[in-house]
Design a protein around this motif. Structure first.
Motif, PDB file in Angstrom:
ATOM      1  N   ILE A   7      34.937  53.881  30.040  1.00 33.42           N
ATOM      2  CA  ILE A   7      36.065  53.152  29.460  1.00 33.42           C
ATOM      3  C   ILE A   7      35.672  52.620  28.097  1.00 33.42           C
ATOM      4  CG2 ILE A   7      37.473  51.062  29.693  1.00 33.42           C
ATOM      5  CD1 ILE A   7      37.470  51.657  32.739  1.00 33.42           C
ATOM      6  N   GLU A   8      36.529  52.905  27.140  1.00 34.51           N
ATOM      7  CA  GLU A   8      36.255  52.667  25.722  1.00 34.51           C
ATOM      8  C   GLU A   8      35.903  51.218  25.390  1.00 34.51           C
ATOM      9  OE1 GLU A   8      38.754  53.662  21.739  1.00 34.51           O
ATOM     10  OE2 GLU A   8      39.300  54.725  23.587  1.00 34.51           O
ATOM     11  N   ASP A   9      36.755  50.296  25.845  1.00 36.74           N
ATOM     12  CA  ASP A   9      36.603  48.899  25.429  1.00 36.74           C
ATOM     13  C   ASP A   9      35.586  48.116  26.260  1.00 36.74           C
ATOM     14  OD1 ASP A   9      38.515  49.372  23.593  1.00 36.74           O
ATOM     15  OD2 ASP A   9      40.152  48.464  24.742  1.00 36.74           O
ATOM     16  N   MET A  10      34.881  48.818  27.128  1.00 36.40           N
ATOM     17  CA  MET A  10      33.994  48.150  28.087  1.00 36.40           C
ATOM     18  C   MET A  10      32.961  47.268  27.377  1.00 36.40           C
ATOM     19  SD  MET A  10      33.737  48.462  31.459  1.00 36.40           S
ATOM     20  CE  MET A  10      32.671  48.845  32.804  1.00 36.40           C
ATOM     21  N   GLN A  11      32.333  47.841  26.345  1.00 37.25           N
ATOM     22  CA  GLN A  11      31.263  47.131  25.638  1.00 37.25           C
ATOM     23  C   GLN A  11      31.784  45.831  25.023  1.00 37.25           C
ATOM     24  OE1 GLN A  11      28.508  48.588  26.382  1.00 37.25           O
ATOM     25  NE2 GLN A  11      27.448  46.772  25.597  1.00 37.25           N
ATOM     26  N   LEU A  12      32.942  45.983  24.381  1.00 35.34           N
ATOM     27  CA  LEU A  12      33.583  44.843  23.722  1.00 35.34           C
ATOM     28  C   LEU A  12      33.937  43.749  24.731  1.00 35.34           C
ATOM     29  CD1 LEU A  12      34.065  45.113  20.678  1.00 35.34           C
ATOM     30  CD2 LEU A  12      36.513  45.433  21.167  1.00 35.34           C
ATOM     31  N   ALA A  13      34.479  44.192  25.837  1.00 35.34           N
ATOM     32  CA  ALA A  13      34.875  43.244  26.880  1.00 35.34           C
ATOM     33  C   ALA A  13      33.649  42.529  27.436  1.00 35.34           C
ATOM     34  CB  ALA A  13      35.620  43.969  27.999  1.00 35.34           C
ATOM     35  N   HIS A  14      32.568  43.277  27.543  1.00 33.70           N
ATOM     36  CA  HIS A  14      31.348  42.662  28.084  1.00 33.70           C
ATOM     37  C   HIS A  14      30.834  41.572  27.152  1.00 33.70           C
ATOM     38  CE1 HIS A  14      26.990  42.410  29.261  1.00 33.70           C
ATOM     39  NE2 HIS A  14      27.606  42.228  30.429  1.00 33.70           N
ATOM     40  N   GLN A  15      30.884  41.858  25.850  1.00 34.26           N
ATOM     41  CA  GLN A  15      30.461  40.840  24.879  1.00 34.26           C
ATOM     42  C   GLN A  15      31.343  39.595  24.993  1.00 34.26           C
ATOM     43  OE1 GLN A  15      30.505  42.821  21.072  1.00 34.26           O
ATOM     44  NE2 GLN A  15      28.847  44.206  21.681  1.00 34.26           N
ATOM     45  N   ALA A  16      32.652  39.823  25.086  1.00 30.26           N
ATOM     46  CA  ALA A  16      33.592  38.702  25.199  1.00 30.26           C
ATOM     47  C   ALA A  16      33.292  37.899  26.463  1.00 30.26           C
ATOM     48  CB  ALA A  16      35.028  39.217  25.237  1.00 30.26           C
ATOM     49  N   TRP A  17      33.036  38.628  27.550  1.00 31.61           N
ATOM     50  CA  TRP A  17      32.750  37.970  28.826  1.00 31.61           C
ATOM     51  C   TRP A  17      31.477  37.141  28.709  1.00 31.61           C
ATOM     52  CZ3 TRP A  17      28.559  38.416  32.193  1.00 31.61           C
ATOM     53  CH2 TRP A  17      28.733  37.812  33.460  1.00 31.61           C
ATOM     54  N   HIS A  18      30.469  37.747  28.079  1.00 28.44           N
ATOM     55  CA  HIS A  18      29.168  37.105  27.945  1.00 28.44           C
ATOM     56  C   HIS A  18      29.276  35.811  27.141  1.00 28.44           C
ATOM     57  CE1 HIS A  18      24.883  37.191  28.428  1.00 28.44           C
ATOM     58  NE2 HIS A  18      24.723  36.899  27.147  1.00 28.44           N
ATOM     59  N   LYS A  19      30.067  35.877  26.051  1.00 19.72           N
ATOM     60  CA  LYS A  19      30.212  34.704  25.179  1.00 19.72           C
ATOM     61  C   LYS A  19      31.389  33.821  25.593  1.00 19.72           C
ATOM     62  CE  LYS A  19      28.294  37.139  21.187  1.00 19.72           C
ATOM     63  NZ  LYS A  19      28.691  37.976  20.050  1.00 19.72           N
ATOM     64  N   LYS A  20      32.071  34.214  26.673  1.00 19.90           N
ATOM     65  CA  LYS A  20      33.246  33.477  27.168  1.00 19.90           C
ATOM     66  C   LYS A  20      34.338  33.339  26.109  1.00 19.90           C
ATOM     67  CE  LYS A  20      31.259  30.768  30.981  1.00 19.90           C
ATOM     68  NZ  LYS A  20      30.430  31.880  31.400  1.00 19.90           N
ATOM     69  N   ILE A  21      34.535  34.417  25.339  1.00 19.08           N
ATOM     70  CA  ILE A  21      35.616  34.437  24.350  1.00 19.08           C
ATOM     71  C   ILE A  21      36.856  35.053  24.988  1.00 19.08           C
ATOM     72  CG2 ILE A  21      36.366  35.395  22.120  1.00 19.08           C
ATOM     73  CD1 ILE A  21      33.302  35.593  21.455  1.00 19.08           C
ATOM     74  N   ASN A  22      38.002  34.403  24.836  1.00 17.94           N
ATOM     75  CA  ASN A  22      39.256  34.902  25.417  1.00 17.94           C
ATOM     76  C   ASN A  22      39.099  35.237  26.905  1.00 17.94           C
ATOM     77  OD1 ASN A  22      41.959  35.641  25.470  1.00 17.94           O
ATOM     78  ND2 ASN A  22      41.569  37.730  24.754  1.00 17.94           N
ATOM     79  N   CYS A  23      38.364  34.365  27.587  1.00 16.78           N
ATOM     80  CA  CYS A  23      38.156  34.551  29.023  1.00 16.78           C
ATOM     81  C   CYS A  23      38.877  33.433  29.774  1.00 16.78           C
ATOM     82  CB  CYS A  23      36.675  34.437  29.363  1.00 16.78           C
ATOM     83  SG  CYS A  23      35.793  35.974  29.108  1.00 16.78           S
ATOM     84  N   ALA A  24      39.424  33.788  30.922  1.00 15.72           N
ATOM     85  CA  ALA A  24      40.032  32.762  31.769  1.00 15.72           C
ATOM     86  C   ALA A  24      39.209  32.650  33.042  1.00 15.72           C
ATOM     87  CB  ALA A  24      41.461  33.143  32.099  1.00 15.72           C
ATOM     88  N   THR A  25      39.086  31.439  33.559  1.00 16.93           N
ATOM     89  CA  THR A  25      38.486  31.256  34.873  1.00 16.93           C
ATOM     90  C   THR A  25      39.602  31.437  35.890  1.00 16.93           C
ATOM     91  OG1 THR A  25      36.991  29.640  33.937  1.00 16.93           O
ATOM     92  CG2 THR A  25      37.215  29.643  36.345  1.00 16.93           C
ATOM     93  N   THR A  26      39.380  32.348  36.833  1.00 18.29           N
ATOM     94  CA  THR A  26      40.476  32.624  37.771  1.00 18.29           C
ATOM     95  C   THR A  26      40.000  32.798  39.201  1.00 18.29           C
ATOM     96  OG1 THR A  26      42.421  34.014  38.184  1.00 18.29           O
ATOM     97  CG2 THR A  26      40.454  35.132  37.402  1.00 18.29           C
ATOM     98  N   SER A  27      40.915  32.578  40.113  1.00 15.64           N
ATOM     99  CA  SER A  27      40.664  32.809  41.543  1.00 15.64           C
ATOM    100  C   SER A  27      41.786  33.689  42.086  1.00 15.64           C
ATOM    101  CB  SER A  27      40.641  31.467  42.272  1.00 15.64           C
ATOM    102  OG  SER A  27      41.800  30.717  41.928  1.00 15.64           O
ATOM    103  N   SER A  28      42.344  34.550  41.221  1.00 18.28           N
ATOM    104  CA  SER A  28      43.536  35.321  41.559  1.00 18.28           C
ATOM    105  C   SER A  28      43.252  36.469  42.525  1.00 18.28           C
ATOM    106  CB  SER A  28      44.148  35.878  40.267  1.00 18.28           C
ATOM    107  OG  SER A  28      45.012  36.955  40.559  1.00 18.28           O
ATOM    108  N   VAL A  29      43.951  36.475  43.645  1.00 15.74           N
ATOM    109  CA  VAL A  29      43.835  37.581  44.594  1.00 15.74           C
ATOM    110  C   VAL A  29      44.517  38.834  44.023  1.00 15.74           C
ATOM    111  CG1 VAL A  29      44.466  38.429  46.892  1.00 15.74           C
ATOM    112  CG2 VAL A  29      43.627  36.108  46.624  1.00 15.74           C
ATOM    113  N   GLY A  30      45.563  38.622  43.231  1.00 13.98           N
ATOM    114  CA  GLY A  30      46.217  39.758  42.569  1.00 13.98           C
ATOM    115  C   GLY A  30      45.217  40.542  41.722  1.00 13.98           C
ATOM    116  N   ARG A  31      44.379  39.812  40.992  1.00 11.54           N
ATOM    117  CA  ARG A  31      43.372  40.479  40.160  1.00 11.54           C
ATOM    118  C   ARG A  31      42.282  41.125  41.022  1.00 11.54           C
ATOM    119  NH1 ARG A  31      46.823  38.981  36.928  1.00 11.54           N
ATOM    120  NH2 ARG A  31      47.684  40.817  37.959  1.00 11.54           N
ATOM    121  N   LEU A  32      42.009  40.543  42.167  1.00  8.75           N
ATOM    122  CA  LEU A  32      41.035  41.149  43.082  1.00  8.75           C
ATOM    123  C   LEU A  32      41.569  42.489  43.599  1.00  8.75           C
ATOM    124  CD1 LEU A  32      38.274  40.677  44.473  1.00  8.75           C
ATOM    125  CD2 LEU A  32      39.493  39.555  46.344  1.00  8.75           C
ATOM    126  N   PHE A  33      42.869  42.552  43.888  1.00 11.23           N
ATOM    127  CA  PHE A  33      43.487  43.824  44.278  1.00 11.23           C
ATOM    128  C   PHE A  33      43.381  44.834  43.129  1.00 11.23           C
ATOM    129  CE2 PHE A  33      45.692  44.169  48.358  1.00 11.23           C
ATOM    130  CZ  PHE A  33      45.539  42.892  48.860  1.00 11.23           C
TER     131      PHE A  33
END
Ligand SMILES: [Zn+2]
Ligand SMILES: [Zn+2]
Length: 753
Positions: free
Chosen positions: A574-600
């Motif tokens: 997946i193309e944007d994977m690297q970018l998303a990982h950086q964002a996740w790592h630095k917590k940029i544009n990240c939401a804290t969630t407990s969504s079961v919808g997202r788990l599905f």
């Protein structure tokens, strides 16, 4: 006794129109006393039923005065009357309403064409033979053509069609079955069809219909004006035509509804007696049904699903069209994605010209949109997935009296709004996603309309706590007293509102997204208590989700986020994977969630089913359809208490199973469903041990999933839990406004104590 036996007669009446909540039953009672009539009067769903027996002459006067001397706000119409056997009642009584029937209905939803009218429609000798707008007091449009109260023809969109002498005679004759049928019409005086094919206009009802059928036979996409809006119609057995509709809309995957005649139904879907009764009942809804193996419907109608949404023709025009075409037709709402269905002839021409090859218009204006209602049978009962034509405005009784008229403006997706006063609540038809200008305009119009139609002025507004929803912004600008309600508290309160006998609840409020009490994105919470006092006692382990709004459209983001959180490797191309990982790592544009919808979503991506989706709910729907073919046992997930004492279900053990290529996709999808159902049971058991007895509720969009819901309820019941699932209001965000009213009342109650 002054009545001779010969002159004794008994009559049964059903009265519709404005007959409830306006002092009508006491009036009937007084009238019966006056004329020595025995029997009873009773509120029915939106109607009043009367059994009257007495002297035949008195009975006739009684019948006439029922109409002529009705109380000021009542506009009764005799929908049915027939001679029945005398039961020899000793007196006349007002029977209490069935407690499950709303007692103050004033606005009638649009009604499907009745048997009598269908009979005339097919009778070459009849004045209204093949007339596409035939109706009577039993049937025809109501809600979608009322402009103002009272419900008189002059206050409907039929005002522009003066009655011809014949219609006028029928309309004014108490004994006629069209007596005061406000939308009464005939070929002489009523609305007419026109068919527009690239600017080439065919007029004349028969000619326009024939031209439309011809176009459909050629595989053309036709916008067809119905009762609550336009449908886009196309031959449902023609792959090429269905694909063209999908390409043009564009709507690559979202299932399309199909209109099928009752006699053709068995060729295409499997139904039982109850399902057939629902399909042909007063609502004529879209019902999700299992497809018959090897049926002739295009596979492009509901890709990767076992079910298809089916409805029977409900307007006379649909009957004529379907019978002439002699095959099922795709009948999907003509709208721009997520918006309310289009109702205006010119708007269809300008906004759908790139989609439809032609349009079958008519000149009866639609005052306000009403999409087709949608149902799915879950745990043996039909559940509303979407409210609309035929069942909205949905009028219910509240289990309490609200202190002042209150509006509830719902959420952002699948928006509906509600108006509550005293112990009444009405829920609007489905409006849609509130992103676009048109959605927001319809939203504002429906808010105005409900207040006008029910003659109630809201003094307070309940709205979602999400600070950025446009419904929230509307509420804050309204000048009304404000009451902010948390999304999942509203979901939970739907159950306490529908089942008031239960006083202590554990509600699993599972959905895709909603603003939580702790400012994180909720969607996997278990809430204990009752309206106004919900306490989070369990939930899903939270995770960081990168990508903001894109996360819901791109399930791979949820999958990747869970894997990163768990330190697991997942390397899809997946193309944007690297970018998303950086964002996740630095917590940029990240939401804290407990969504079961997202788990599905994550589960669907991890088993390789889908990375990106084109409509909301796609990943869970595909996953459920796949799971129905699988066979697997549940995993038992770990559960720990966090710093706040909330039990957290850890999804981590699922990740390895979902990526295990040695198991089939179907088996893994099944295992995922079984595991989530078991996780519900485990949380309920844990909470019961700690807090004691409660009723269990399932609420939120995730529970549109039949497999998950039925497996969860089955196991909960085996362990002695009383289980509830919304019955009248949609389990998804379409029910939020109802829950907001119940929660707002609960909050006020708790404050008072
Ligand atoms: Zn009729
Ligand atoms: Zn006429």
């Amino acid at each position: 006794m002054h009545e001779s036996l010969e002159s004794m007669q008994a009559r049964f009446f059903v009265l519709s129109g404005h007959v409830q909540g306006v002092g009508f039953r006491p009036f009937v009672y007084r009238l019966a006393q006056e004329y020595h009539i025995h029997g009873w009067v009773e509120n029915w769903m939106g109607q009043v039923a009367i059994h009257a027996e007495g002297d035949a002459d008195y009975l006739q006067t009684f019948q006439a005065k029922l109409i002529k001397q009705a109380p000021p706000h009542a506009t009764p119409v005799i929908a049915k009357t027939r001679i029945v056997n005398c039961e020899h009642y000793a007196a006349f009584s007002i029977r209490s309403s069935n407690e499950h029937t709303p007692s103050t209905i004033r606005i009638v939803s649009d009604l499907p064409v009745c048997e009598d009218c269908l009979h005339e429609l097919d009778d070459p000798a009849d004045h209204r033979y093949r007339y596409p707008f035939i109706n009577c007091t039993h049937c025809g449009p109501r809600y979608t053509l009322i402009r103002h109260l009272p419900y008189d023809r002059a206050n409907t969109t039929m005002a522009g069609f003066p009655l011809c002498p014949q219609c006028k005679r029928e309309y004014e004759d108490v004994t006629d079955r069209r007596y005061h049928a406000e939308p009464i019409a005939c070929p002489v005086c009523g609305p007419a069809l026109s068919f527009d094919h690239d600017g080439e206009i065919t007029t004349g009802n028969a000619q326009a219909l024939q031209a439309c059928v011809c176009a459909l036979q050629h595989g053309d996409i036709v916008a067809v004006k119905g009762i609550g809006g336009y449908h886009l119609m196309v031959d449902a057995c023609n792959d090429e035509a269905v694909q063209r509709l999908r390409d043009r809309k564009p709507r690559p995957h979202k299932p399309l509804a199909v209109m099928i005649t009752e006699q053709d139904l068995p060729q295409f879907v499997l139904t039982d007696k109850d399902e057939r009764a629902l399909l042909s009942g007063v609502e004529h809804p879209i019902l999700l049904l299992t497809q018959k193996p090897g049926n002739a419907l295009s596979k492009l109608i509901a890709p990767n699903l076992n079910e298809v949404g089916v409805m029977l023709p409900y307007s006379p025009l649909h009957y004529l069209l379907l019978n002439e075409f002699a095959r099922p037709l795709v009948a999907t709402s003509a709208n721009i994605s997520g918006e309310p269905v289009l109702t205006d002839n010119n708007e269809v021409a300008t906004r759908l010209h790139h989609v439809a090859d032609a349009a079958l218009h008519h000149n009866r204006p639609i005052q306000r949109p009403a999409d087709d209602p949608v149902y799915r049978v879950i745990n043996s009962k039909p559940r509303a997935i979407r409210l609309g034509r035929g069942n909205a405005p949905l009028e219910l009784n509240l289990p309490f009296a609200i202190d002042k008229p209150t509006l509830a403006v719902g959420g952002h997706m699948k928006n509906t709004i509600a108006l509550a006063w005293k112990n009444n609540i009405v829920v609007s038809p489905h409006i849609g996603e509130l992103d676009s200008l048109r959605s927001q305009q319809v939203f504002a119009q429906v808010i105005e309309d409900l207040q006008e139609l029910y003659q109630v002025t809201a003094e307070r507004v309940a709205y979602d706590a999400h600070p950025k929803y446009s419904s929230t912004e509307w509420a804050k600008a309204s000048g009304l007293e404000l009451i902010s309600v948390y999304h999942h508290h509203a979901h939970a309160s739907c159950l306490s509102g529908e089942f008031p006998a239960e006083k202590n609840w554990l509600v699993f409020a599972w959905d895709g997204t909603g603003y939580g009490v702790d400012k994180t994105i909720w969607g996997g919470e278990a809430l204990l208590g009752n309206s106004g006092s919900w306490q989070q006692v369990a939930g899903l382990r939270q995770f960081q989700l990168p990508g903001g709004d894109r996360a819901a459209r791109e399930p791979w983001r949820s999958a990747a986020a869970l894997c990163w959180e768990a330190n697991l490797d997942w390397q899809p191309a997946i193309e944007d994977m690297q970018l998303a990982h950086q964002a996740w790592h630095k917590k940029i544009n990240c939401a804290t969630t407990s969504s079961v919808g997202r788990l599905f979503d994550a589960a669907a991506a991890l088993i390789g089913l889908v990375d990106k989706v084109s409509f909301e709910g796609q990943a869970p729907m595909w996953l459920e359809a796949l799971a129905q073919q699988g066979d697997s046992e549940a995993l038992s997930l770990e559960m720990d208490q966090d710093d706040h004492g909330v039990w957290r279900v850890d999804w981590q053990w699922l990740l390895e199973m979902l990526q295990d290529n040695k198991q089939s996709q179907a088996d893994r999808a099944r295992c995922f469903h079984e595991t989530m159902a078991l996780a519900i049971l485990h949380q309920a058991l844990q909470v019961r041990e700690q807090y004691g007895d409660f009723a269990v509720g399932l609420s939120g969009g995730v529970f549109q999933n039949r497999l998950l819901t039925e497996r969860a309820i089955e196991q909960l019941q085996q362990h002695g839990f009383r289980c509830y699932f919304p019955e009248h209001v949609p389990v998804n965000d379409g029910g939020l406004c109802f829950g907001q009213i119940v929660e707002a009342h609960g909050m006020a109650d708790v404050t008072k104590q």
